[in-house]
Design a protein around this motif. Structure first.
Motif, short mmCIF file in Angstrom:
data_model
loop_
_atom_site.label_atom_id
_atom_site.label_comp_id
_atom_site.label_asym_id
_atom_site.label_seq_id
_atom_site.Cartn_x
_atom_site.Cartn_y
_atom_site.Cartn_z
N THR A 226 39.82 41.37 43.25
CA THR A 226 38.37 40.98 43.20
C THR A 226 38.04 39.50 43.68
O THR A 226 38.85 38.76 43.72
N ALA A 227 36.86 39.65 44.24
CA ALA A 227 36.46 38.35 45.07
C ALA A 227 36.49 37.21 44.08
O ALA A 227 35.88 37.64 43.06
N ARG A 228 36.57 36.05 44.37
CA ARG A 228 36.29 34.77 43.47
C ARG A 228 34.92 35.11 42.85
O ARG A 228 34.68 34.75 41.87
N ALA A 229 33.79 35.24 43.76
CA ALA A 229 32.50 35.02 43.58
C ALA A 229 32.05 36.12 42.53
O ALA A 229 31.05 36.18 42.00
N GLN A 230 32.84 37.26 42.46
CA GLN A 230 32.70 38.38 41.73
C GLN A 230 33.33 38.28 40.22
O GLN A 230 33.11 39.26 39.57
N VAL A 231 34.27 37.39 40.17
CA VAL A 231 35.07 37.36 38.95
C VAL A 231 34.23 37.15 37.90
O VAL A 231 34.45 37.75 36.63
N TYR A 232 33.23 36.50 37.47
CA TYR A 232 32.42 36.15 36.44
C TYR A 232 31.69 37.27 36.11
O TYR A 232 31.69 37.82 34.71
N GLU A 233 30.94 38.05 36.90
CA GLU A 233 30.18 39.33 36.68
C GLU A 233 31.20 40.39 36.34
O GLU A 233 30.82 41.17 35.23
N GLU A 234 32.33 40.58 36.99
CA GLU A 234 33.21 41.61 36.68
C GLU A 234 33.76 41.25 35.07
O GLU A 234 34.11 42.26 34.13
N THR A 235 34.08 40.09 34.65
CA THR A 235 34.59 39.64 33.32
C THR A 235 33.61 40.12 32.25
O THR A 235 33.98 40.44 31.28
N ILE A 236 32.21 39.75 32.42
CA ILE A 236 31.13 39.99 31.40
C ILE A 236 30.44 41.32 31.48
O ILE A 236 29.73 41.68 30.53
#
Length: 725
Positions: free
Chosen positions: A505-515
């Motif tokens: 997972t790209a760092r910039a996508q971590v938050y969206e993937e998490t929630i």
């Protein structure tokens, strides 16, 4: 609310409760229309009749001394046996607010319930006081009107019934228009012609008004208010209850302000402790004096109190629940977009606890550097008068010059929480080199209202009613917690985020993937129960049959059935409706959508809206249900009973009187509750909206939660299609 006239209240031992004799000598009655102020003997007889429906238990003889200026009248008033308030507490009464004309926001921290007589001169005098209070406490005071026409005011009861017809025709706005015209006419007597003339001036359907007066359409509603007043011990007009605290008579503004200011302080403490603003009134008054309107003793009933219901285990927020907190639109933030941990802060510029936590947030920034970002969202509490203007000033700074200007303004505001006047905010903008005139306009005109309101709705939907509230990669941390509390949660989320990155997972996508699959409504567990460490497995299969009588649309013989569990006041349920429409068009007859009810407890009108929709369907079928469904979602803030009835009139084909009776009798309440119980029986824990998707004819389904994008639905539907029927 039960509109039956109550039997006389009795003490627990079956005896009748008699009020103390109240001599009027030396008592200031100038600000209150009290029955004792009229001709004593005639008044006592009038009180004994009281319209022939509800009367005091006894009326004792009137003693009038020769030359006495104020006769002594002794009347027994129905009243419950009351214990004194505990030390440190104030005496309160449980005064229902439902099904009554209202002014002011539903979640105002102070509710004033007024019992009024349209022919009472002191009630007329009190209107200027109420107007002044509503202006002084705008946004923080809700006024609820209830009728108490005194028996010796012959036109007061017809006037009350006429006012309720205005309410039935045009809701709150029509009622208050008619109310103001009545008081402008007072103290003239309200005969039939006068009421019809006022009805024309108020732009009412005068034919319907005349018919309502002739047929006594609203008599039971007025009598219900009178019965309620008597159960509460109201003996004259005007009488007021401020968050359940009784205040009698046309008191000066200062006396009301004293009580309101005290209630605002109490409300602030409760909200900061986690009580939702919409739940303040119930929280403050539920232990108050009152008589259960659903239990009226009959002649053979001594009125013994029913045994208390079994105490339910206390539920507390689930500390491991992950919430979907979307970052919609440009938002002020500190830290990089690709931070592994995102902290969303719901805050209030006047909140002392929000100020207290700032050094802790600075410590977080220093400790975690580029791995953490802080995103600001506004939740100005209603009793902090300068918080919303300050939010507008800070957002205008952000709009003009981005993050740096926002945080500069943020820091200046928190450093001067007690001096947040518009002039002060304008001066700070000038010193920061901003367009100070634009900042002043934003403050004065509430320029950023749409952003602030949307963020407040999001906070409420997640149960984040107090401030500060933090969501750390979607996990909620409440209040001005010490650094150690932030550290423990951040370290845990940081480890999960690094694992995601290691898996691609790209760092910039971590938050969206998490929630992405996060909850959209408050998640709780029983106190003492272990928290849920993980979200439900997307591969988990639940057993949940489709009811044969549920509303449905789409294919008649579909391959896949989607059971939608939703709430008519849920903003995310509203948001997902266009997606569902697109799905039905895209898949044609292969997909069917089935509606199931899941009204959340903090949406106070959602349960009755669900009941109303069921009655509409019972009378007029699926097509009418879906039209009604569309009107409810188009008006999620206006779902009080009069509105529910009005929407039914708009779609046509519905007997509105039968609908109203169904709501009064809770005809469909159990069916709504059964939908919610079905989810619990299946072993699922959900918020709204939630979707159970499976093949037609099978009760084996998988769960998709939240207002997901259409791609998530396509994937779930295709998965069901690929499975063997």
């Amino acid at each position: 609310m039960d509109r039956r006239s109550p039997a006389p209240a009795r003490m627990a031992d079956g005896g009748r409760r008699t009020a103390d004799r109240i001599p009027t000598e030396g008592r200031d009655l100038s600000g209150m229309m009290d029955p004792m102020r009229s001709a004593a003997l005639a008044l006592a007889l009038a009180l004994a009749g009281c319209g022939g429906e509800t009367c005091p238990d006894t009326v004792e003889p009137v003693s009038v001394s020769a030359g006495s200026e104020t006769p002594h009248v002794t009347v027994t008033l129905p009243s419950e046996s009351r214990a004194p308030a505990p030390p440190g507490e104030v005496e309160r009464y449980r005064v229902p607010r439902d099904y009554a004309p209202t002014r002011g926001p539903l979640d105002a921290p102070v509710t004033l319930v007024a019992f009024v007589d349209f022919e009472c001169p002191f009630c007329k005098r009190a209107q200027a006081t109420l107007d002044a209070l509503e202006e002084r406490y705008a946004g923080r005071l809700r006024v609820v009107f209830r009728h108490y026409p005194l028996p010796f005011h012959q036109g007061a009861r017809p006037a009350a019934e006429a006012a309720m017809e205005a309410y039935a025709q045009g809701g709150d706005a029509a009622f208050w228009r008619f109310h103001d015209l009545l008081f402008a006419e007072s103290p003239n007597r309200f005969d039939r012609d006068t009421l019809l003339r006022i009805g024309r001036a108020a732009q009412l359907d005068v034919t319907a008004l005349e018919r309502a007066l002739e047929q006594g359409t609203h008599r039971s509603a007025v009598e219900g208010d009178v019965a309620l007043a008597q159960r509460l011990g109201v003996s004259g007009t005007p009488s007021f209850f401020l968050n359940g605290r009784m205040l009698s008579g046309a008191q000066p503004v200062a006396r009301f302000a004293e009580v309101i200011d005290d209630e605002l302080a109490r409300a602030e403490r409760l909200v900061e402790g986690g009580v939702a603003p919409a739940a303040l009134y119930a929280t403050l008054t539920w232990r108050g004096h009152g008589v259960d309107p659903d239990r009226v003793p009959d002649d053979g009933d001594a009125g013994d109190p029913a045994p208390p219901p079994p105490r339910r285990a206390r539920r507390v927020p689930d500390p491991d629940a992950v919430y979907r907190v979307p970052l919609d639109g440009p938002l002020p933030q500190r830290g990089p977009d690709d931070a592994l941990v995102t902290i969303v802060s719901f805050s209030d510029f006047q909140c002392p606890f929000c100020s207290r936590v700032l050094p802790t947030l600075e410590q977080v920034a220093q400790r975690y550097g580029q791995d953490v970002r802080l995103v600001w969202m506004n939740n100005p509490l209603p009793f902090h008068q300068q918080a919303r203007p300050a939010a507008n000033a800070a957002l205008e700074a952000f709009a003009q010059r981005g993050d740096a200007a926002f945080w500069d303004m943020h820091d200046r505001i928190f450093a001067n929480q007690r001096t947040l006047s518009p002039d002060f905010l304008e001066q700070q903008a000038r010193e920061l080199g901003l367009d100070a005139a634009a900042v002043r306009r934003a403050v004065d005109q509430d320029t950023h209202a749409a952003t602030i309101d949307a963020q407040q709705r999001l906070a409420r939907s997640l149960g984040a009613s107090g401030t500060p509230n933090f969501f750390i990669n979607g996990r909620n941390l409440r209040g001005a917690q010490p650094f150690a509390a932030f550290e423990a949660l951040i370290d845990e989320e940081l480890a999960k985020a690094r694992q995601r990155v290691a898996q691609g997972t790209a760092r910039a996508q971590v938050y969206e993937e998490t929630i992405r699959d996060g909850a959209t409504s408050p998640q709780t567990i029983e106190q003492g129960a272990p928290a849920a460490r993980n979200r439900p497995d997307p591969d988990q299969v639940y057993t949940l049959a489709v009811p044969a009588d549920a509303p449905r649309r789409g294919g008649r013989r579909p391959e896949v059935v989607i059971q939608e569990f939703a709430d008519f006041q849920c903003p995310f349920c509203n948001r997902v409706q266009p997606t569902l429409e697109s799905l039905l068009q895209e898949f044609g007859g292969r997909v069917q959508l089935v509606w199931r009810d899941y009204p959340l407890p903090f949406h106070q009108n959602a349960h009755e809206a669900a009941e109303a929709a069921r009655e509409v369907r019972r009378q007029a079928g699926d097509e009418a249900f879906w039209r009604y469904h569309g009107l409810l979602f188009a008006n999620p803030r206006d779902l009080e009973r009069p509105k529910l009835l009005d929407y039914a009139r708009q779609i046509g084909g519905v007997n509105v009187r039968r609908l109203e009776r169904a709501l009064e009798q809770d005809r469909h309440a159990q069916a709504v509750d059964d939908d919610m119980q079905a989810v619990r029986d299946a072993g699922a824990r959900i918020g709204t909206p939630s979707f159970f998707i499976g093949r037609r004819g099978s009760d084996q389904v998988r769960l998709l939660q939240g207002a997901q994008p259409i791609e998530a639905f396509r994937t779930a539907i295709q998965r069901a299609l690929d499975e063997s029927p």
